[in-house]
Design a protein around this motif. Structure first.
Motif, mmCIF file in Angstrom:
data_model
loop_
_atom_site.group_PDB
_atom_site.id
_atom_site.type_symbol
_atom_site.label_atom_id
_atom_site.label_comp_id
_atom_site.label_asym_id
_atom_site.label_seq_id
_atom_site.Cartn_x
_atom_site.Cartn_y
_atom_site.Cartn_z
ATOM 1 N N LYS A 1 -7.182 -12.697 5.598
ATOM 2 C CA LYS A 1 -7.569 -11.421 6.190
ATOM 3 C C LYS A 1 -8.645 -11.577 7.262
ATOM 4 O O LYS A 1 -8.779 -10.722 8.137
ATOM 5 C CB LYS A 1 -8.042 -10.440 5.118
ATOM 6 C CG LYS A 1 -9.294 -10.836 4.378
ATOM 7 C CD LYS A 1 -9.629 -9.814 3.305
ATOM 8 C CE LYS A 1 -10.852 -10.210 2.502
ATOM 9 N NZ LYS A 1 -12.064 -10.344 3.289
ATOM 10 N N GLY B 1 -5.140 -4.539 5.819
ATOM 11 C CA GLY B 1 -4.835 -3.608 4.749
ATOM 12 C C GLY B 1 -3.760 -4.141 3.817
ATOM 13 O O GLY B 1 -3.864 -4.017 2.589
ATOM 14 N N HIS C 1 -5.197 -6.964 1.682
ATOM 15 C CA HIS C 1 -6.070 -6.419 0.636
ATOM 16 C C HIS C 1 -5.246 -5.842 -0.516
ATOM 17 O O HIS C 1 -5.559 -6.070 -1.690
ATOM 18 C CB HIS C 1 -6.975 -5.326 1.204
ATOM 19 C CG HIS C 1 -8.231 -5.837 1.852
ATOM 20 N ND1 HIS C 1 -9.133 -6.644 1.189
ATOM 21 C CD2 HIS C 1 -8.742 -5.650 3.102
ATOM 22 C CE1 HIS C 1 -10.142 -6.929 1.996
ATOM 23 N NE2 HIS C 1 -9.923 -6.345 3.161
ATOM 24 N N ILE C 2 -4.192 -5.084 -0.189
ATOM 25 C CA ILE C 2 -3.424 -4.420 -1.238
ATOM 26 C C ILE C 2 -2.597 -5.429 -2.024
ATOM 27 O O ILE C 2 -2.394 -5.280 -3.240
ATOM 28 C CB ILE C 2 -2.532 -3.298 -0.661
ATOM 29 C CG1 ILE C 2 -2.262 -2.222 -1.735
ATOM 30 C CG2 ILE C 2 -1.225 -3.835 -0.118
ATOM 31 C CD1 ILE C 2 -3.459 -1.415 -2.138
ATOM 32 N N GLU D 1 -10.545 -4.068 -4.068
ATOM 33 C CA GLU D 1 -9.599 -4.486 -3.027
ATOM 34 C C GLU D 1 -8.702 -3.318 -2.602
ATOM 35 O O GLU D 1 -8.351 -3.204 -1.424
ATOM 36 C CB GLU D 1 -8.742 -5.643 -3.530
ATOM 37 C CG GLU D 1 -9.425 -7.001 -3.485
ATOM 38 C CD GLU D 1 -9.672 -7.477 -2.066
ATOM 39 O OE1 GLU D 1 -8.809 -8.194 -1.515
ATOM 40 O OE2 GLU D 1 -10.725 -7.116 -1.478
ATOM 41 N N THR D 2 -8.346 -2.468 -3.542
ATOM 42 C CA THR D 2 -7.540 -1.292 -3.201
ATOM 43 C C THR D 2 -8.293 -0.385 -2.237
ATOM 44 O O THR D 2 -7.725 0.111 -1.250
ATOM 45 C CB THR D 2 -7.170 -0.513 -4.470
ATOM 46 O OG1 THR D 2 -6.440 -1.371 -5.364
ATOM 47 C CG2 THR D 2 -6.319 0.696 -4.128
ATOM 48 N N ALA E 1 -8.361 -1.894 1.151
ATOM 49 C CA ALA E 1 -7.054 -1.734 1.798
ATOM 50 C C ALA E 1 -6.944 -0.343 2.428
ATOM 51 O O ALA E 1 -6.448 -0.198 3.547
ATOM 52 C CB ALA E 1 -5.938 -1.939 0.774
ATOM 53 N N LEU F 1 0.756 1.604 1.574
ATOM 54 C CA LEU F 1 0.073 0.523 0.868
ATOM 55 C C LEU F 1 0.336 0.534 -0.635
ATOM 56 O O LEU F 1 0.533 -0.535 -1.236
ATOM 57 C CB LEU F 1 -1.432 0.595 1.134
ATOM 58 C CG LEU F 1 -1.872 0.278 2.564
ATOM 59 C CD1 LEU F 1 -3.381 0.465 2.708
ATOM 60 C CD2 LEU F 1 -1.480 -1.146 2.955
ATOM 61 N N GLN G 1 1.863 -2.534 -3.078
ATOM 62 C CA GLN G 1 1.156 -3.144 -4.198
ATOM 63 C C GLN G 1 2.091 -3.432 -5.365
ATOM 64 O O GLN G 1 1.823 -4.318 -6.193
ATOM 65 C CB GLN G 1 0.022 -2.221 -4.648
ATOM 66 C CG GLN G 1 -0.961 -2.857 -5.613
ATOM 67 C CD GLN G 1 -2.045 -1.875 -6.026
ATOM 68 O OE1 GLN G 1 -1.764 -0.829 -6.590
ATOM 69 N NE2 GLN G 1 -3.286 -2.206 -5.723
#
Length: 299
Positions: A158, A166, A169-170, A224-225, A228, A237, A241
């Motif tokens: 990232k 994003g 992260h997701i 992390e969510t 994102a 997103l 996941q």
């Protein structure tokens, strides 16, 4: 009202609660300036974010447990995936996100995939798993190490892939939840043994380690969510996941627990579900990257 109907309504309502809570969290995150560091310190003081988290924890979690108790693990994921419809509607109406036909197609594919994976019956009864099998424990540690390496890879990439931040992260959040759920399954297996007798020192040590992993993975997964949501749209997103959260447990069923499918239809259903969730997540990821590219070009 029949027990079956109560279970169905509980599962659908749980899916709605989880997804509505995520949309509220997204809106709260969007109100924090992007240049602000330490995102979680700000959002946990937001009444809107706390409301979203509360809806998930106080309503979604108990209803999910109630549905599992009444219906079992097979059809609950599919019923809960109905919440993705609410996700799309709330994302448009509350978070003011745009939706195109590709997004709708991706979300529908993920919903069908989750339903097929639930109907495949590829779930595990930890009562029948020999937790003293050293080969099993070795496979378990190897699998968790591989998932941890994938998580580290997402975290590393990232920095050099800002427009895909994003999505990374997701995906990392999904990987962290996979860790949490897998360790939770083994912990529940030990707790079942505890109710029928005493535990050894090594089992107690493992329980302590598992509790720590579950706690840390859950906390970092939540963080992390939120990160994102800072870089992407909740409509795309959240279904993305599902990719690691649905596919990797399927892998662990065969690679870690070395179990056989319970019926002939299990493998085709599970394989089709895995394929559809990959395709659906790919469509949503491509749309998210298009939006990020447009936003990056206008800044």
């Amino acid at each position: 009202m029949s027990i079956h109907l109560i279970g169905v309504l509980s599962a659908i309502t749980a899916g709605i609660a989880f997804n509505l809570g995520l949309v509220l969290q997204k809106v709260a995150v969007a109100r924090v300036p992007k240049e602000t560091s330490h995102l979680m310190r700000h959002v946990v003081r937001s009444p809107l974010w706390l409301m979203g988290f509360g809806i998930q924890f106080l309503f979604g979690t108990p209803l999910n447990m109630l549905a599992l108790g009444y219906l079992g693990p097979a059809i609950v994921p599919g019923l809960m995936s109905m919440g993705l419809i609410v996700l799309a509607l709330a994302g448009m109406l509350i978070a003011r996100e745009s939706v195109r036909i590709e997004d709708v197609t991706g979300i529908l594919l993920v919903m069908i995939a989750v339903t097929l994976l639930g109907l495949s019956g590829l779930t595990v009864d930890m009562k029948g798993v020999d937790l003293h099998d050293s080969i099993l424990l070795m496979r378990f540690l190897i699998f968790t190490t591989v998932v941890a390496c994938l998580s580290i890879l997402c975290h590393t990439l990232k920095g050099s892939m800002k427009r895909h931040e994003g999505i990374l992260h997701i995906l990392n959040a999904g990987l962290l939840y996979v860790q949490s759920n897998l360790w939770l399954a083994f912990l529940m297996g030990l707790l079942m043994r505890w109710t029928s007798g005493s535990l050894s020192h090594s089992e107690l040590t493992f329980m302590g380690l598992a509790s720590l992993v579950i706690f840390l993975a859950s906390i970092f997964g939540i963080a992390e969510t939120q990160r994102a949501f800072r870089s992407g749209d909740v409509i795309r997103l959240v279904p993305i996941q599902s990719l690691p959260q649905q596919v990797l447990p399927l892998v662990s069923y065969f690679a870690v627990l070395a179990l056989s499918p319970p019926r002939p239809s299990s493998l085709p259903l599970g394989g089709t579900g895995a394929l559809l969730i990959i395709v659906g997540s790919g469509l949503l990821a491509r749309r998210q990257m298009e939006i990020q590219s447009i936003e990056g070009g206008t800044t």
